[in-house]
Design a protein around this motif. Sequence first.
Motif: not given
Length: 84
Positions: A16-17, A30-33, A38-40, A52-57
């Motif tokens: 998201x940048x 900004x592909x939040x969902x 996955x499309x990105x 890394x996983x999408x939400x792995x900070x």
Amino acid sequence: REERQANVLDGGAPWYDNYRTRDGKYMSIGPVEGRFYAELLDKLDLAGKDLPAQYDRNGWPALREQFEAVFLTRTRDEWCAVFE
């Protein structure tokens, strides 16, 4: 979190940048969902890579490095054609 650029919607999340392209212009993502994320990855030719996983900070710095490197391989117009 209270600090800037540490959260999903304040520039902390690498997905998201804005990213510089080869011609010095920028792409905003900004592909939040999950399905859009996955499309990105697919459009960036990163699908199936060991990321890394999408939400792995903890993995966000490595993910940001990947995105930065990939976006620098094409001009903004070329990326627009990819995502159109």
